[in-house]
Motif scaffolding. Structure first.
Motif, PDB file in Angstrom:
ATOM      1  N   THR A  29      97.813 144.706  63.753  1.00 24.65           N
ATOM      2  CA  THR A  29      98.694 143.677  63.178  1.00 24.65           C
ATOM      3  C   THR A  29      97.929 142.886  62.114  1.00 24.65           C
ATOM      4  N   CYS A  30      96.661 142.570  62.399  1.00 23.39           N
ATOM      5  CA  CYS A  30      95.832 141.846  61.406  1.00 23.39           C
ATOM      6  C   CYS A  30      95.653 142.692  60.149  1.00 23.39           C
ATOM      7  N   ALA A  31      95.482 143.999  60.360  1.00 21.80           N
ATOM      8  CA  ALA A  31      95.234 144.900  59.220  1.00 21.80           C
ATOM      9  C   ALA A  31      96.436 144.955  58.276  1.00 21.80           C
ATOM     10  N   GLU A  32      97.613 144.594  58.806  1.00 25.91           N
ATOM     11  CA  GLU A  32      98.795 144.534  57.929  1.00 25.91           C
ATOM     12  C   GLU A  32      98.795 143.249  57.104  1.00 25.91           C
ATOM     13  N   GLY A  33      97.764 142.424  57.296  1.00 23.64           N
ATOM     14  CA  GLY A  33      97.627 141.222  56.481  1.00 23.64           C
ATOM     15  C   GLY A  33      98.230 139.962  57.101  1.00 23.64           C
ATOM     16  N   HIS A  34      98.430 139.972  58.420  1.00 20.50           N
ATOM     17  CA  HIS A  34      99.042 138.806  59.063  1.00 20.50           C
ATOM     18  C   HIS A  34      98.016 137.933  59.785  1.00 20.50           C
ATOM     19  N   HIS A  35      98.370 136.670  59.937  1.00 20.10           N
ATOM     20  CA  HIS A  35      97.634 135.795  60.845  1.00 20.10           C
ATOM     21  C   HIS A  35      98.211 136.010  62.240  1.00 20.10           C
ATOM     22  N   VAL A  36      97.330 136.139  63.242  1.00 19.00           N
ATOM     23  CA  VAL A  36      97.827 136.445  64.588  1.00 19.00           C
ATOM     24  C   VAL A  36      97.277 135.463  65.626  1.00 19.00           C
ATOM     25  N   VAL A  37      98.179 134.879  66.380  1.00 21.66           N
ATOM     26  CA  VAL A  37      97.812 134.070  67.543  1.00 21.66           C
ATOM     27  C   VAL A  37      98.338 134.819  68.757  1.00 21.66           C
ATOM     28  N   VAL A  38      97.480 135.009  69.758  1.00 25.53           N
ATOM     29  CA  VAL A  38      97.869 135.811  70.921  1.00 25.53           C
ATOM     30  C   VAL A  38      97.822 134.945  72.175  1.00 25.53           C
ATOM     31  N   ILE A 114     104.708 118.293  76.873  1.00 24.12           N
ATOM     32  CA  ILE A 114     104.937 117.034  76.159  1.00 24.12           C
ATOM     33  C   ILE A 114     104.736 117.276  74.665  1.00 24.12           C
ATOM     34  N   ASP A 115     103.692 118.031  74.332  1.00 18.07           N
ATOM     35  CA  ASP A 115     103.367 118.254  72.925  1.00 18.07           C
ATOM     36  C   ASP A 115     102.438 119.462  72.819  1.00 18.07           C
ATOM     37  N   ILE A 116     102.503 120.135  71.673  1.00 19.85           N
ATOM     38  CA  ILE A 116     101.550 121.220  71.425  1.00 19.85           C
ATOM     39  C   ILE A 116     100.802 120.823  70.167  1.00 19.85           C
ATOM     40  N   LYS A 117      99.577 120.388  70.319  1.00 21.46           N
ATOM     41  CA  LYS A 117      98.817 119.913  69.150  1.00 21.46           C
ATOM     42  C   LYS A 117      98.182 121.077  68.401  1.00 21.46           C
ATOM     43  N   GLY A 118      97.888 122.154  69.101  1.00 22.20           N
ATOM     44  CA  GLY A 118      97.332 123.337  68.419  1.00 22.20           C
ATOM     45  C   GLY A 118      95.813 123.350  68.301  1.00 22.20           C
ATOM     46  N   GLY A 119      95.162 122.203  68.580  1.00 35.11           N
ATOM     47  CA  GLY A 119      93.692 122.179  68.464  1.00 35.11           C
ATOM     48  C   GLY A 119      93.270 122.651  67.087  1.00 35.11           C
ATOM     49  N   ASP A 120      92.262 123.525  67.052  1.00 35.69           N
ATOM     50  CA  ASP A 120      91.748 123.999  65.751  1.00 35.69           C
ATOM     51  C   ASP A 120      92.290 125.388  65.397  1.00 35.69           C
ATOM     52  N   ILE A 121      93.446 125.754  65.951  1.00 38.68           N
ATOM     53  CA  ILE A 121      93.982 127.104  65.710  1.00 38.68           C
ATOM     54  C   ILE A 121      94.125 127.383  64.208  1.00 38.68           C
ATOM     55  N   ALA A 122      94.670 126.420  63.470  1.00 34.94           N
ATOM     56  CA  ALA A 122      94.903 126.645  62.033  1.00 34.94           C
ATOM     57  C   ALA A 122      93.585 126.942  61.304  1.00 34.94           C
ATOM     58  N   GLU A 123      92.532 126.162  61.609  1.00 37.86           N
ATOM     59  CA  GLU A 123      91.233 126.393  60.949  1.00 37.86           C
ATOM     60  C   GLU A 123      90.681 127.772  61.292  1.00 37.86           C
ATOM     61  N   GLN A 124      90.802 128.138  62.564  1.00 36.12           N
ATOM     62  CA  GLN A 124      90.276 129.449  62.988  1.00 36.12           C
ATOM     63  C   GLN A 124      91.008 130.585  62.267  1.00 36.12           C
ATOM     64  N   LEU A 125      92.325 130.436  62.125  1.00 43.01           N
ATOM     65  CA  LEU A 125      93.100 131.469  61.417  1.00 43.01           C
ATOM     66  C   LEU A 125      92.646 131.558  59.972  1.00 43.01           C
ATOM     67  N   GLU A 126      92.431 130.388  59.359  1.00 44.58           N
ATOM     68  CA  GLU A 126      91.973 130.356  57.960  1.00 44.58           C
ATOM     69  C   GLU A 126      90.646 131.088  57.795  1.00 44.58           C
ATOM     70  N   GLN A 127      89.819 131.006  58.839  1.00 44.91           N
ATOM     71  CA  GLN A 127      88.510 131.700  58.776  1.00 44.91           C
ATOM     72  C   GLN A 127      88.639 133.190  59.070  1.00 44.91           C
ATOM     73  N   GLY A 128      89.869 133.667  59.208  1.00 44.96           N
ATOM     74  CA  GLY A 128      90.075 135.103  59.402  1.00 44.96           C
ATOM     75  C   GLY A 128      89.986 135.560  60.846  1.00 44.96           C
ATOM     76  N   LYS A 129      90.043 134.592  61.777  1.00 48.26           N
ATOM     77  CA  LYS A 129      89.949 134.995  63.185  1.00 48.26           C
ATOM     78  C   LYS A 129      91.322 135.075  63.839  1.00 48.26           C
ATOM     79  N   VAL A 130      91.396 135.939  64.843  1.00 50.42           N
ATOM     80  CA  VAL A 130      92.551 135.930  65.735  1.00 50.42           C
ATOM     81  C   VAL A 130      92.245 134.877  66.794  1.00 50.42           C
ATOM     82  N   VAL A 131      93.247 134.084  67.186  1.00 54.90           N
ATOM     83  CA  VAL A 131      93.005 133.108  68.250  1.00 54.90           C
ATOM     84  C   VAL A 131      93.715 133.581  69.518  1.00 54.90           C
ATOM     85  N   ILE A 132      92.940 133.715  70.591  1.00 54.98           N
ATOM     86  CA  ILE A 132      93.486 134.188  71.868  1.00 54.98           C
ATOM     87  C   ILE A 132      93.619 132.991  72.802  1.00 54.98           C
ATOM     88  N   VAL A 133      94.859 132.627  73.120  1.00 53.59           N
ATOM     89  CA  VAL A 133      95.112 131.412  73.891  1.00 53.59           C
ATOM     90  C   VAL A 133      95.519 131.771  75.326  1.00 53.59           C
TER      91      VAL A 133
END
Ligand code: ADP
Ligand code: ASP
Ligand code: MG
Length: 404
Positions: A29-38, A114-133
């Motif tokens: 999925t990443c190879a197709e050029g997408h950002h992926v959160v799992v 109550i809320d989903i703040k996301g932590g640093d998910i956006a930064e990690q994606l920007e750095q080209g990483k998949v984030v596994i939650v």
């Protein structure tokens, strides 16, 4: 480039080979050029095993400690999946529910978001990483680990997809999508290509465990379309969304819930307010009551029969006993575990005869109906547990859902 949230359930990550399969799919999925959160669940069987261990030590383990215990299942999977991704050269990082900023209330074992703040998910994606939650878990405002109810990784995925404004949310499991009945019980069941949130919600809350009902409720409320599909092939799955273009069928599917306990309260005073008091006590104890029948009062007493989820039987019993003691009369009988079999379909709103077809199918196969409840888009009956699968099959057939 799209942002894709993928959820892999317990069976999809059960052993190391399956984790490798998941890692390959994520990398593709990443190879197709997408950002992926799992979002991943605990490995198949782990959560049940942890529950059994706790119950072997104490019949009613403390809820906070259960959350502490059960959350480790998902923590194992996030690390293993991330390591599997590293082994194939895909940058990735794991995050617990707390680290992903999944904030909940304090109700341990079935906490509300109550809320989903996301932590640093956006930064990690920007750095080209998949984030596994880690699915199923969050933290409350005191930093205590909480869990979202069984099957709760579905909710984690849908809520993250909403919070991150993902373009796509995919729920990967061990079947091709949502079927007209559990394909393991009804081999003739077929995959439903599209479903409205409302229908999926009824199916899920009536026992089709392919999706957690709270997750569907959230998707409906926040309009998060999602697709249920198989982690072992590339077949199109089931799209669940606000509106569908499917032709107007009366019954979309058959669901079964084998975890209902029949409760009989007899010799209640037959006077206004007695039932209200009883059900208020149950509501205060957070017990979900369903399928209520009250028989005609005789000799100044009335009998009430209803069902409660089997895992709430203990709470229900304590609450009812306290209420009967206050009322000064009444007798409690907890009968055996029952199955609730239901038909669901938006088409029922404008069709008559659904109950007749369902009840005739059961009667002609000698299956006795013990309790009935209905709403605009479903009819449920309680039957003996050992008749449940047969009931599902004959009803499925009676509504012409069996595939050719
Ligand atoms: P996961 O581990 O991926 O979360 P679950 O075991 O929670 O998977 O849910 C998938 C299972 O749900 C299937 O294996 C299937 O037996 C069951 N199931 C029950 N009802 C249905 C249905 N209507 N359609 C598809 N699967 C169903
Ligand atoms: N591991 C949790 C459970 O078994 C959550 C999930 O699988 O979604 O209920
Ligand atoms: Mg599940």
């Amino acid at each position: 480039m799209a942002l894709i949230v993928q959820k892999y359930g317990g069976t999809s990550v059960k052993d190391l080979d399956r984790i490798r399969n998941v890692a390959d799919r994520i990398k593709a999925t990443c190879a197709e050029g997408h950002h992926v959160v799992v979002v991943v669940s605990a490995r198949g069987g782990v959560t049940n095993r942890l529950v059994a261990d706790a119950k072997a030590l104490h019949p009613h383990p403390d809820d906070r400690e259960m959350d502490m215990l059960l959350s480790i299942g998902e923590q194992e999977t996030i690390a293993l999946t991330t390591i599997a991704l590293h082994s194939i050269g895909q940058p990735a990082v794991s995050r617990t529910g707390g680290q992903a900023g999944i904030l909940t209330d304090n109700v341990h074992t079935k906490a509300r978001l109550i809320d989903i703040k996301g932590g640093d998910i956006a930064e990690q994606l920007e750095q080209g990483k998949v984030v596994i939650v880690a699915g199923f878990q969050g933290v409350n405002l005191d930093g205590q680990i909480t869990t979202l109810g069984r099957g709760g990784s579905d909710l984690s995925a849908i809520a993250l997809a909403a919070a991150l404004k993902a373009d796509v949310c995919q729920i990967f499991t061990d079947v091709d999508g949502v079927f007209t009945a559990d394909p393991r019980v009804v081999p003739a069941a077929s995959k439903i290509p599209e479903l409205a949130y409302e229908e999926m919600l009824e199916l899920a809350s009536l026992g089709s465990k392919v999706m957690q009902s709270r997750a569907v409720e959230f998707a409906n409320k926040h309009n998060v379309p999602f697709e249920v599909r198989n982690s072992y092939n590339n077949n199109p799955g089931t799209m669940v969304k606000a509106e569908t273009t499917l032709e107007d069928v009366v019954v979309r599917g058959v669901a079964c819930d084998k975890n209902q306990t029949k409760v009989v309260v007899s010799e209640l005073p037959d006077q206004p307010g007695a039932a209200a008091r009883l059900f208020q006590t149950l509501a205060d104890a957070k017990v979900n009551v369903d399928m209520i029948v009250q028989n005609i009062g005789r000799d100044g007493v009335a009998n009430l029969t209803f069902t409660v989820p089997s895992d709430e039987t203990f709470k229900a019993e304590a609450a009812i006993k306290a209420c009967l003691a206050e009322l000064g009369r009444g007798k409690l009988d907890l009968a055996e575990t029952m199955a609730k079999v239901s038909v669901v379909g938006i088409g029922m709103r404008s069709h008559s005869g659904v109950a007749a077809t369902m009840f005739t199918a059961l009667a002609s196969n000698g299956i006795n109906i013990q309790l009935i409840s209905t709403s605009e888009i479903k009819i449920s009956v309680a039957v003996d547990l050992d008749k449940a699968d047969e009931a599902v099959r004959v009803i499925h057939n009676a509504f012409d859902l069996d595939k050719e």
